[in-house]
Design a protein around this motif. Structure first.
Motif, PDB file in Angstrom:
ATOM      1  N   GLY A   1       5.718   2.737 -14.302  1.00 16.79           N
ATOM      2  CA  GLY A   1       4.686   3.147 -13.359  1.00 16.79           C
ATOM      3  C   GLY A   1       4.878   2.515 -12.000  1.00 16.79           C
ATOM      4  O   GLY A   1       5.944   1.991 -11.680  1.00 16.79           O
ATOM      5  N   THR A   2       3.817   2.560 -11.198  1.00 15.73           N
ATOM      6  CA  THR A   2       3.819   2.018  -9.844  1.00 15.73           C
ATOM      7  C   THR A   2       2.716   0.970  -9.723  1.00 15.73           C
ATOM      8  O   THR A   2       1.592   1.201 -10.154  1.00 15.73           O
ATOM      9  CB  THR A   2       3.563   3.142  -8.816  1.00 15.73           C
ATOM     10  OG1 THR A   2       4.573   4.148  -8.975  1.00 15.73           O
ATOM     11  CG2 THR A   2       3.604   2.617  -7.394  1.00 15.73           C
ATOM     12  N   ILE A   3       3.059  -0.162  -9.116  1.00 16.10           N
ATOM     13  CA  ILE A   3       2.076  -1.230  -8.926  1.00 16.10           C
ATOM     14  C   ILE A   3       1.151  -0.840  -7.764  1.00 16.10           C
ATOM     15  O   ILE A   3       1.598  -0.686  -6.638  1.00 16.10           O
ATOM     16  CB  ILE A   3       2.773  -2.573  -8.612  1.00 16.10           C
ATOM     17  CG1 ILE A   3       3.715  -2.981  -9.759  1.00 16.10           C
ATOM     18  CG2 ILE A   3       1.734  -3.656  -8.326  1.00 16.10           C
ATOM     19  CD1 ILE A   3       3.038  -3.245 -11.072  1.00 16.10           C
ATOM     20  N   LEU A   4      -0.136  -0.659  -8.066  1.00 13.26           N
ATOM     21  CA  LEU A   4      -1.120  -0.301  -7.038  1.00 13.26           C
ATOM     22  C   LEU A   4      -1.764  -1.539  -6.416  1.00 13.26           C
ATOM     23  O   LEU A   4      -2.173  -1.510  -5.257  1.00 13.26           O
ATOM     24  CB  LEU A   4      -2.221   0.586  -7.623  1.00 13.26           C
ATOM     25  CG  LEU A   4      -1.810   1.966  -8.111  1.00 13.26           C
ATOM     26  CD1 LEU A   4      -3.041   2.719  -8.624  1.00 13.26           C
ATOM     27  CD2 LEU A   4      -1.123   2.754  -7.014  1.00 13.26           C
ATOM     28  N   ALA A   5      -1.876  -2.617  -7.198  1.00 12.22           N
ATOM     29  CA  ALA A   5      -2.516  -3.836  -6.690  1.00 12.22           C
ATOM     30  C   ALA A   5      -1.918  -5.057  -7.365  1.00 12.22           C
ATOM     31  O   ALA A   5      -1.639  -5.037  -8.559  1.00 12.22           O
ATOM     32  CB  ALA A   5      -4.020  -3.796  -6.940  1.00 12.22           C
ATOM     33  N   VAL A   6      -1.722  -6.089  -6.565  1.00 16.40           N
ATOM     34  CA  VAL A   6      -1.301  -7.401  -7.058  1.00 16.40           C
ATOM     35  C   VAL A   6      -2.457  -8.339  -6.731  1.00 16.40           C
ATOM     36  O   VAL A   6      -2.728  -8.618  -5.569  1.00 16.40           O
ATOM     37  CB  VAL A   6       0.003  -7.870  -6.375  1.00 16.40           C
ATOM     38  CG1 VAL A   6       0.385  -9.257  -6.852  1.00 16.40           C
ATOM     39  CG2 VAL A   6       1.130  -6.874  -6.615  1.00 16.40           C
ATOM     40  N   ASN A   7      -3.159  -8.806  -7.762  1.00 19.45           N
ATOM     41  CA  ASN A   7      -4.379  -9.587  -7.567  1.00 19.45           C
ATOM     42  C   ASN A   7      -4.164 -11.092  -7.646  1.00 19.45           C
ATOM     43  O   ASN A   7      -5.140 -11.843  -7.615  1.00 19.45           O
ATOM     44  CB  ASN A   7      -5.430  -9.165  -8.597  1.00 19.45           C
ATOM     45  CG  ASN A   7      -5.822  -7.711  -8.445  1.00 19.45           C
ATOM     46  OD1 ASN A   7      -5.726  -7.138  -7.375  1.00 19.45           O
ATOM     47  ND2 ASN A   7      -6.251  -7.107  -9.531  1.00 19.45           N
ATOM     48  N   VAL A   8      -2.920 -11.541  -7.797  1.00 14.94           N
ATOM     49  CA  VAL A   8      -2.623 -12.968  -7.927  1.00 14.94           C
ATOM     50  C   VAL A   8      -1.457 -13.367  -7.031  1.00 14.94           C
ATOM     51  O   VAL A   8      -0.665 -12.523  -6.616  1.00 14.94           O
ATOM     52  CB  VAL A   8      -2.283 -13.341  -9.393  1.00 14.94           C
ATOM     53  CG1 VAL A   8      -3.491 -13.205 -10.283  1.00 14.94           C
ATOM     54  CG2 VAL A   8      -1.119 -12.528  -9.915  1.00 14.94           C
ATOM     55  N   ASN A   9      -1.390 -14.656  -6.752  1.00 14.72           N
ATOM     56  CA  ASN A   9      -0.280 -15.249  -5.996  1.00 14.72           C
ATOM     57  C   ASN A   9       0.248 -16.435  -6.789  1.00 14.72           C
ATOM     58  O   ASN A   9      -0.456 -16.981  -7.639  1.00 14.72           O
ATOM     59  CB  ASN A   9      -0.748 -15.733  -4.620  1.00 14.72           C
ATOM     60  CG  ASN A   9      -1.161 -14.593  -3.728  1.00 14.72           C
ATOM     61  OD1 ASN A   9      -0.406 -13.673  -3.499  1.00 14.72           O
ATOM     62  ND2 ASN A   9      -2.392 -14.647  -3.235  1.00 14.72           N
ATOM     63  N   GLN A  10       1.467 -16.843  -6.470  1.00 20.58           N
ATOM     64  CA  GLN A  10       2.037 -18.017  -7.118  1.00 20.58           C
ATOM     65  C   GLN A  10       1.116 -19.213  -6.881  1.00 20.58           C
ATOM     66  O   GLN A  10       0.637 -19.432  -5.774  1.00 20.58           O
ATOM     67  CB  GLN A  10       3.425 -18.295  -6.563  1.00 20.58           C
ATOM     68  CG  GLN A  10       4.137 -19.420  -7.278  1.00 20.58           C
ATOM     69  CD  GLN A  10       5.573 -19.561  -6.831  1.00 20.58           C
ATOM     70  OE1 GLN A  10       6.135 -18.679  -6.217  1.00 20.58           O
ATOM     71  NE2 GLN A  10       6.164 -20.687  -7.142  1.00 20.58           N
TER      72      GLN A  10
END
Length: 116
Positions: free
Chosen positions: A56-65
């Motif tokens: 699929g396609t990533i619509l949202a990244v809700n975290v950071n390192q």
């Protein structure tokens, strides 16, 4: 020189393409280009890998390192077959790496991040 407009993941780019002669084309085939740093995948960090359950396609990244996460927290939104799927944390922990960015196309089993 030919000019084209290309749209990649919703972003429009203007490109120019120049036709090479046979000698230039032969020289280009024998040389090995250096890999582009931007296209290299992010290295996985320590901990449990969070993998894409489907293509699929990533619509949202809700975290950071470095972010702390709780069990059940939504880490990513993955669009597959016109449906939005929440990728959630299986356990409490700290994000040690984020391996994808918004708009990335991922295959089944692609590592999205690691949690320790």
């Amino acid at each position: 020189m030919k000019n084209y407009k290309v749209i990649v993941n919703g972003t429009e780019y203007a490109i120019s393409i120049e036709l090479m002669n046979d000698a230039e084309a032969a020289a280009a085939k024998t040389s090995t280009p250096a890999p582009a740093a931007a296209s290299a995948p992010a290295a996985a960090g320590e901990g449990t890998e969070v993998k894409a359950p489907m293509q699929g396609t990533i619509l949202a990244v809700n975290v950071n390192q470095g972010d702390s996460v709780k069990k059940g927290q939504v880490l990513f939104i993955l669009e597959a077959m016109k449906m939005e799927n929440e990728i959630i944390a299986a356990d409490d922990g700290v994000i040690t790496s984020v391996c994808v960015q918004k708009g990335a196309s991922v295959a089944n089993g692609t590592v999205l991040c690691t949690v320790k």
